[in-house]
Design a protein around this motif. Sequence first.
Motif, PDB file in Angstrom:
ATOM      1  N   LEU A   1       0.835  -1.194   0.000  1.00  0.00           N
ATOM      2  CA  LEU A   1       0.000   0.000   0.000  1.00  0.00           C
ATOM      3  C   LEU A   1       0.878   1.254   0.000  1.00  0.00           C
ATOM      4  O   LEU A   1       1.927   1.293   0.648  1.00  0.00           O
ATOM      5  CB  LEU A   1      -0.897   0.015   1.240  1.00  0.00           C
ATOM      6  CG  LEU A   1      -1.961  -1.085   1.320  1.00  0.00           C
ATOM      7  CD1 LEU A   1      -2.669  -1.012   2.666  1.00  0.00           C
ATOM      8  CD2 LEU A   1      -2.963  -0.957   0.189  1.00  0.00           C
ATOM      9  N   THR A   2       0.438   2.263  -0.710  1.00  0.00           N
ATOM     10  CA  THR A   2       1.157   3.540  -0.715  1.00  0.00           C
ATOM     11  C   THR A   2       0.772   4.339   0.528  1.00  0.00           C
ATOM     12  O   THR A   2      -0.198   4.008   1.230  1.00  0.00           O
ATOM     13  CB  THR A   2       0.805   4.352  -1.971  1.00  0.00           C
ATOM     14  OG1 THR A   2      -0.591   4.694  -1.923  1.00  0.00           O
ATOM     15  CG2 THR A   2       1.102   3.555  -3.234  1.00  0.00           C
TER      16      THR A   2
ATOM     17  N   ILE B   1      -2.737   4.233   2.703  1.00  0.00           N
ATOM     18  CA  ILE B   1      -2.769   4.059   4.152  1.00  0.00           C
ATOM     19  C   ILE B   1      -3.554   5.210   4.803  1.00  0.00           C
ATOM     20  O   ILE B   1      -4.364   5.008   5.713  1.00  0.00           O
ATOM     21  CB  ILE B   1      -1.338   4.008   4.728  1.00  0.00           C
ATOM     22  CG1 ILE B   1      -0.650   2.693   4.345  1.00  0.00           C
ATOM     23  CG2 ILE B   1      -1.357   4.161   6.247  1.00  0.00           C
ATOM     24  CD1 ILE B   1      -1.173   1.484   5.062  1.00  0.00           C
ATOM     25  N   ALA B   2      -3.327   6.433   4.289  1.00  0.00           N
ATOM     26  CA  ALA B   2      -4.028   7.615   4.829  1.00  0.00           C
ATOM     27  C   ALA B   2      -5.533   7.499   4.602  1.00  0.00           C
ATOM     28  O   ALA B   2      -6.328   7.884   5.467  1.00  0.00           O
ATOM     29  CB  ALA B   2      -3.476   8.880   4.183  1.00  0.00           C
TER      30      ALA B   2
ATOM     31  N   ILE C   1     -14.280   6.629   7.722  1.00  0.00           N
ATOM     32  CA  ILE C   1     -15.262   6.684   8.802  1.00  0.00           C
ATOM     33  C   ILE C   1     -16.061   5.383   8.796  1.00  0.00           C
ATOM     34  O   ILE C   1     -16.753   5.064   7.825  1.00  0.00           O
ATOM     35  CB  ILE C   1     -16.209   7.892   8.632  1.00  0.00           C
ATOM     36  CG1 ILE C   1     -15.401   9.196   8.655  1.00  0.00           C
ATOM     37  CG2 ILE C   1     -17.266   7.897   9.734  1.00  0.00           C
ATOM     38  CD1 ILE C   1     -16.238  10.421   8.369  1.00  0.00           C
ATOM     39  N   LEU C   2     -15.936   4.636   9.872  1.00  0.00           N
ATOM     40  CA  LEU C   2     -16.602   3.344   9.980  1.00  0.00           C
ATOM     41  C   LEU C   2     -17.474   3.339  11.222  1.00  0.00           C
ATOM     42  O   LEU C   2     -17.194   4.058  12.191  1.00  0.00           O
ATOM     43  CB  LEU C   2     -15.563   2.210  10.072  1.00  0.00           C
ATOM     44  CG  LEU C   2     -14.639   2.030   8.861  1.00  0.00           C
ATOM     45  CD1 LEU C   2     -13.545   1.032   9.187  1.00  0.00           C
ATOM     46  CD2 LEU C   2     -15.431   1.564   7.649  1.00  0.00           C
TER      47      LEU C   2
ATOM     48  N   ASP D   1     -14.464  -1.057  12.953  1.00  0.00           N
ATOM     49  CA  ASP D   1     -13.599  -0.005  13.468  1.00  0.00           C
ATOM     50  C   ASP D   1     -12.361  -0.620  14.130  1.00  0.00           C
ATOM     51  O   ASP D   1     -11.230  -0.154  13.945  1.00  0.00           O
ATOM     52  CB  ASP D   1     -14.381   0.830  14.483  1.00  0.00           C
ATOM     53  CG  ASP D   1     -13.693   2.155  14.778  1.00  0.00           C
ATOM     54  OD1 ASP D   1     -13.171   2.767  13.832  1.00  0.00           O
ATOM     55  OD2 ASP D   1     -13.681   2.561  15.940  1.00  0.00           O
ATOM     56  N   MET D   2     -12.556  -1.685  14.877  1.00  0.00           N
ATOM     57  CA  MET D   2     -11.449  -2.366  15.560  1.00  0.00           C
ATOM     58  C   MET D   2     -10.533  -3.069  14.565  1.00  0.00           C
ATOM     59  O   MET D   2      -9.308  -3.063  14.719  1.00  0.00           O
ATOM     60  CB  MET D   2     -12.004  -3.369  16.575  1.00  0.00           C
ATOM     61  CG  MET D   2     -12.729  -2.730  17.755  1.00  0.00           C
ATOM     62  SD  MET D   2     -13.515  -3.959  18.827  1.00  0.00           S
ATOM     63  CE  MET D   2     -12.079  -4.875  19.373  1.00  0.00           C
ATOM     64  N   VAL D   3     -11.131  -3.654  13.536  1.00  0.00           N
ATOM     65  CA  VAL D   3     -10.334  -4.327  12.509  1.00  0.00           C
ATOM     66  C   VAL D   3      -9.443  -3.321  11.797  1.00  0.00           C
ATOM     67  O   VAL D   3      -8.253  -3.574  11.537  1.00  0.00           O
ATOM     68  CB  VAL D   3     -11.250  -5.051  11.492  1.00  0.00           C
ATOM     69  CG1 VAL D   3     -10.445  -5.538  10.288  1.00  0.00           C
ATOM     70  CG2 VAL D   3     -11.960  -6.228  12.156  1.00  0.00           C
ATOM     71  N   ARG D   4     -10.015  -2.153  11.451  1.00  0.00           N
ATOM     72  CA  ARG D   4      -9.250  -1.100  10.792  1.00  0.00           C
ATOM     73  C   ARG D   4      -8.073  -0.657  11.658  1.00  0.00           C
ATOM     74  O   ARG D   4      -6.944  -0.523  11.194  1.00  0.00           O
ATOM     75  CB  ARG D   4     -10.176   0.075  10.485  1.00  0.00           C
ATOM     76  CG  ARG D   4      -9.557   1.208   9.634  1.00  0.00           C
ATOM     77  CD  ARG D   4      -8.938   2.318  10.501  1.00  0.00           C
ATOM     78  NE  ARG D   4      -9.794   2.742  11.595  1.00  0.00           N
ATOM     79  CZ  ARG D   4     -10.782   3.623  11.464  1.00  0.00           C
ATOM     80  NH1 ARG D   4     -11.046   4.179  10.294  1.00  0.00           N
ATOM     81  NH2 ARG D   4     -11.515   3.956  12.522  1.00  0.00           N
TER      82      ARG D   4
END
Length: 225
Positions: A161-162, A166-167, A173-174, A180-183
Amino acid sequence: IHEFKNGQVIKRLDMDSCNETISQMLNRVRELVGTMEEIDISAIKSNLEIRQDNRPNLYEWLFKRLNERPMRESTKKQHKVSLEFMQSSGLIKSWDDINVKNITMLNEMLHNKGYVQATIHSYHKRIKPYINDAIKFGYIEKNPYDVVKIPRGKIERLAYLTEQEIAMIENSILPKGRLDMVRDCFLFQAYTGLAFVDASSLGEDNFIEHNGSLYIVSKRVKCDS
């Protein structure tokens, strides 16, 4: 290395069972000779042709060896998958089925499943130690992998990933909860370089603060370093 001396099998892990079998066979020959008015070698041979196979059940022994081997649970699961595939193939049902032909056919079955060569090599790599053990225990004599060579294959490099990608993940917004935890877990791995198994095993004791910065102190599960 001589494995037979003074009428006894030596220097084998299964020498006791081999010597017991020899003793039983000799007793059987003596019994047969004792019932004959004239010695008939062909009659003795025909009576001894039905040989009792004292080897354990192939797959009971394989899975027993799997549980005896010192390895991580994740590695043990991978070995189990390979042995279960060998069992489900229907090609190798007994000790005598472990031969060049059936290992070759097993290899073809893996190819027909569409696996890449690196994955196929891994299946064989996990089966080989058990065949080596079977030879050491005297259950089989020849290793089919001495003839069947499985190339490792090339492992394709995964795309990375660039910083922009990543940004985007970081700023997404999840809904609060599992996604959210996985992210957050993924981002933690991306920034630290830790594998999932290493990240998931961290506890409070693995974090130390030094000069205003937070450091992770732990051992990698894969290489124990």
